[in-house]
Design an enzyme around this catalytic site. Sequence first.
Site, mmCIF file in Angstrom:
data_model
loop_
_atom_site.group_PDB
_atom_site.id
_atom_site.type_symbol
_atom_site.label_atom_id
_atom_site.label_comp_id
_atom_site.label_asym_id
_atom_site.label_seq_id
_atom_site.Cartn_x
_atom_site.Cartn_y
_atom_site.Cartn_z
ATOM 1 N N TYR A 1 -62.095 31.832 -5.070
ATOM 2 C CA TYR A 1 -60.882 31.444 -4.343
ATOM 3 C C TYR A 1 -61.054 31.665 -2.835
ATOM 4 C CZ TYR A 1 -58.029 31.382 -8.679
ATOM 5 O OH TYR A 1 -57.488 31.110 -9.918
ATOM 6 N N LYS B 1 -71.217 36.002 -14.792
ATOM 7 C CA LYS B 1 -72.033 34.953 -15.415
ATOM 8 C C LYS B 1 -73.355 35.006 -14.651
ATOM 9 C CE LYS B 1 -72.699 31.376 -18.126
ATOM 10 N NZ LYS B 1 -72.800 31.470 -19.589
ATOM 11 N N ASP C 1 -68.306 33.773 -20.962
ATOM 12 C CA ASP C 1 -68.162 32.957 -22.176
ATOM 13 C C ASP C 1 -68.123 33.848 -23.421
ATOM 14 O OD1 ASP C 1 -70.773 33.615 -21.547
ATOM 15 O OD2 ASP C 1 -71.642 31.673 -22.076
ATOM 16 N N ASP D 1 -58.738 35.185 -13.948
ATOM 17 C CA ASP D 1 -57.591 34.279 -14.056
ATOM 18 C C ASP D 1 -57.611 33.603 -15.427
ATOM 19 O OD1 ASP D 1 -55.394 32.577 -13.303
ATOM 20 O OD2 ASP D 1 -56.861 30.976 -13.041
ATOM 21 N N ASP E 1 -55.107 34.247 -19.026
ATOM 22 C CA ASP E 1 -54.299 33.275 -19.778
ATOM 23 C C ASP E 1 -54.625 33.394 -21.269
ATOM 24 O OD1 ASP E 1 -52.942 32.193 -17.568
ATOM 25 O OD2 ASP E 1 -53.181 30.139 -18.300
#
Length: 347
Positions: free
Chosen positions: A132, A182, A215, A239, A243
Amino acid sequence: MSHRIAVIPGDGVGREVVPEGLKVLRALGVPLEFEELPWGCDHRGRTGRMMPDDALATLARYDAIYLGAVGWPTVPDHISLWECLLPIRKTFEQYVNLRPVRLLPGIRGPLAGRGPADVDMLFVRENTEGEYSGTGGRVHVGTDAEIAVEVPVFTRRAIERCARYAFERAAERRGHLVSVTKSNASRYSYVLWDEVVAGLARHFPGVRVERVHVDAMAARMVLRPDTIDVVVGSNLFADILTDLGAALQGSLGLAASANLSVDGRGPSMFEPVHGSAPDIAGQGRANPIGAVWSAALMLRHLGYEEQAARVERAIDAVCLDGGPLTGDLGGTASTAEVGDALASRVS
Ligand code: IPM
Ligand code: MN
């Protein structure tokens, strides 16, 4: 001494859930003064700006910010967010975005047979940079040759201050921290992240650290949620995972968050994880629990631990009693009826 709270209901269901949060806060009788700031997409329709020019200076004078949701279909999301929510998070160095993920008693989660003891995670999201950062640009706009680059920026300083906060929380909880990256596919930024976390780990011998790729983490949250305590991750990864966390809790409407200016460089900001939900806005159907729980996080931040715990217990009790609950949780109650039930339990 009372605390002054800037209230930004914002857009959509933000304007419906924030009054319920204020209802619960008022029922507690703590000395908080609320001032409502009518900023957001409607404000932009009237004035051309999401917030006034001096908005950040105005917010700096408050002890905390209580926010509903920002964004509405009339304004492109990248504009509404970069002119309101993201500058607030960055200007006040709210460098930790804290997101508890707990299966509340009585709520039927998607993982049948799992209960509150299996789903109790705390996400510590880096909240100022990473994916971001806003670094990038577009050239040859509108032509076939158009390109866009968006460059994630990671700094040792920002990773370290956020990860330190996560280690401290893990030390207070179950002594386990998962660091999500990652760093197999990305060779620079997440590798730096891993190194910084490994360096800090030496100062927290009581915390067991695991490195998990994002993942694999998504799968693990569903398959073995009971093995997860505190999680630290970059702005984008956390983020996305929160969710998923909200879904594990049973509804996005339950999820709470705190944007913490840990060093006190500015006010911290408290907001539910859900957005403005244009599809159900204006109907009194939005679940106010995420906003009320966020208010509890604000109380804790301001030093009202006992009242924060009282609000959290009221949320648990309403869930355990099976209601009143809104439609997202299979109930038939309105936003205000849930807010009333919570307020009456805390007063
Ligand atoms: C959140 C939201 C925001 C984010 C959006 C609206 C920019 O999804 O707070 O989780 O990604 O930070
Ligand atoms: Mn999000």
